[in-house]
Design an enzyme around this catalytic site. Structure first.
Site, PDB file in Angstrom:
ATOM      1  N   HIS A  40      16.033  13.600   1.354  1.00  0.00           N
ATOM      2  CA  HIS A  40      14.892  12.732   1.064  1.00  0.00           C
ATOM      3  C   HIS A  40      13.583  13.447   1.372  1.00  0.00           C
ATOM      4  O   HIS A  40      13.558  14.483   2.032  1.00  0.00           O
ATOM      5  CB  HIS A  40      14.969  11.443   1.886  1.00  0.00           C
ATOM      6  CG  HIS A  40      15.997  10.478   1.393  1.00  0.00           C
ATOM      7  ND1 HIS A  40      17.343  10.611   1.681  1.00  0.00           N
ATOM      8  CD2 HIS A  40      15.889   9.365   0.631  1.00  0.00           C
ATOM      9  CE1 HIS A  40      18.008   9.614   1.114  1.00  0.00           C
ATOM     10  NE2 HIS A  40      17.146   8.848   0.472  1.00  0.00           N
ATOM     11  N   PHE A  75      18.259   0.534  -4.529  1.00  0.00           N
ATOM     12  CA  PHE A  75      18.104  -0.272  -5.736  1.00  0.00           C
ATOM     13  C   PHE A  75      18.450   0.498  -7.011  1.00  0.00           C
ATOM     14  O   PHE A  75      18.486  -0.095  -8.084  1.00  0.00           O
ATOM     15  CB  PHE A  75      16.656  -0.762  -5.863  1.00  0.00           C
ATOM     16  CG  PHE A  75      16.305  -1.904  -4.946  1.00  0.00           C
ATOM     17  CD1 PHE A  75      16.910  -3.138  -5.088  1.00  0.00           C
ATOM     18  CD2 PHE A  75      15.348  -1.757  -3.961  1.00  0.00           C
ATOM     19  CE1 PHE A  75      16.584  -4.203  -4.258  1.00  0.00           C
ATOM     20  CE2 PHE A  75      15.001  -2.812  -3.132  1.00  0.00           C
ATOM     21  CZ  PHE A  75      15.618  -4.033  -3.278  1.00  0.00           C
ATOM     22  N   GLY A  96       0.783  -1.218   0.000  1.00  0.00           N
ATOM     23  CA  GLY A  96       0.000   0.000   0.000  1.00  0.00           C
ATOM     24  C   GLY A  96       0.821   1.276   0.000  1.00  0.00           C
ATOM     25  O   GLY A  96       0.278   2.363  -0.218  1.00  0.00           O
ATOM     26  N   LYS A 145      10.292  10.156   5.058  1.00  0.00           N
ATOM     27  CA  LYS A 145      11.313   9.163   5.390  1.00  0.00           C
ATOM     28  C   LYS A 145      11.649   9.251   6.870  1.00  0.00           C
ATOM     29  O   LYS A 145      12.037  10.310   7.364  1.00  0.00           O
ATOM     30  CB  LYS A 145      12.567   9.372   4.544  1.00  0.00           C
ATOM     31  CG  LYS A 145      13.619   8.280   4.745  1.00  0.00           C
ATOM     32  CD  LYS A 145      14.758   8.432   3.740  1.00  0.00           C
ATOM     33  CE  LYS A 145      15.837   7.381   3.945  1.00  0.00           C
ATOM     34  NZ  LYS A 145      15.322   6.002   3.766  1.00  0.00           N
ATOM     35  N   PRO A 149      20.411  -1.343   0.495  1.00  0.00           N
ATOM     36  CA  PRO A 149      20.148   0.024   0.939  1.00  0.00           C
ATOM     37  C   PRO A 149      19.596   0.910  -0.175  1.00  0.00           C
ATOM     38  O   PRO A 149      18.892   1.879   0.102  1.00  0.00           O
ATOM     39  CB  PRO A 149      21.528   0.517   1.397  1.00  0.00           C
ATOM     40  CG  PRO A 149      22.266  -0.731   1.769  1.00  0.00           C
ATOM     41  CD  PRO A 149      21.790  -1.761   0.782  1.00  0.00           C
TER      42      PRO A 149
END
Length: 272
Positions: free
Chosen positions: A153, A126, A15, A157, A124
């Site tokens: 970020h 991708f 989700g 986060k 950590p």
């Protein structure tokens, strides 16, 4: 009924923004079948009709009933450790995109995977560009003794510093030790003082490298590694402008995780 030649995947955290992006990427790739999703409230998710596969809010039940080849986890620090512990116990290969686990968790997962004869990947980051940024920063660390990391970020986060920033500092420290032969020689902060004495405004120091975390709306994932030397500055920067940047690496991990044994930390081990 899933095709036998396809890799069956369960997505935990379906989700969320990363989980939703992963579902789209998996659906567009004929190597995979998404056989289950894990969400916070299965009843509400089923009522919404947004998922075409079985929906669960209990990881144990998902593992017992769906038993996927791969568990792709984009949950959070409160959940990821329990999820990975359980999926390894069921013989399901984990691909971990969530953060919040510790080096001790990775070591325990590695031993558990080896006992089960399966592989796992904890990444950590991708994004292929981010992996290259870390590799270039590690190489530059052999030639510069002073560096700082600024990671930026989105404001949702929760962890700071980011896993990518920590991993970058780890790799930089390892390359400095290789070059100098004396790890203690580089354990200083950017201010030229010991790590334990660094003022809070100078950033949170990790492996002797100060890390500054920025959390703002409008950002996705961005990192700069700034090296300073005599009369020069080198900046290595990577920007993820959309969560689609993480999907090629996530799919690569899902496709390759059953080829490895033990828990692999860092997607770069599949690339070079």
């Amino acid at each position: 009924m899933a095709s036998r030649h396809r890799i069956t995947v369960a997505v935990a955290g379906a989700g969320g923004k990363m989980g939703s992006e992963a579902l789209r990427a998996l659906a567009a790739d004929d190597r995979f079948d998404t056989v289950a999703v894990l969400v916070r409230d299965a009843g509400q998710a089923q009522a919404s009709g947004q998922y075409t596969c079985p929906v669960y809010d209990d990881p144990e039940r998902l593992l017992m009933e769906a038993h996927p080849d791969v568990w792709l986890d984009f949950t959070d620090a409160r959940s990821v450790v329990h999820h990975v512990d359980r999926c390894i116990a069921f013989g399901v290969s984990p691909v971990v995109g969530a953060t919040g686990y510790t080096p001790e968790d990775v070591a325990r997962w590695n031993e558990a995977c080896l006992r089960q004869g399966i592989g796992g990947i904890a990444a950590p980051n991708f994004a292929i560009g981010a992996l290259l940024m870390m590799r270039f920063a590690a190489e530059a660390a052999r030639f510069f003794t002073r560096a700082e990391i600024i990671e930026m970020h989105h404001d949702g986060k929760k962890d700071a510093p980011s896993g990518t920033a920590r991993r970058t500092a780890e790799q930089m420290a390892a390359h400095r030790e290789d070059a100098a032969g004396d790890p203690a020689a580089h354990r200083v902060s950017a201010a030229g003082i010991t790590v334990t004495d660094a003022a809070p405004a100078r950033g949170w120091s990790y492996q002797g490298v100060p890390i500054h975390s920025v959390r703002l709306p409008g950002l996705v994932a961005h990192q700069e590694v700034i090296f300073g030397g005599a009369g020069e500055v080198l900046t290595i920067r990577h920007d993820s402008l959309s969560r689609t940047s993480f999907m090629p690496g996530a799919l690569l991990a899902c496709a390759r995780v059953r080829e490895v044994r033990g828990m692999v930390y860092g997607l770069e081990h599949l690339l070079w």
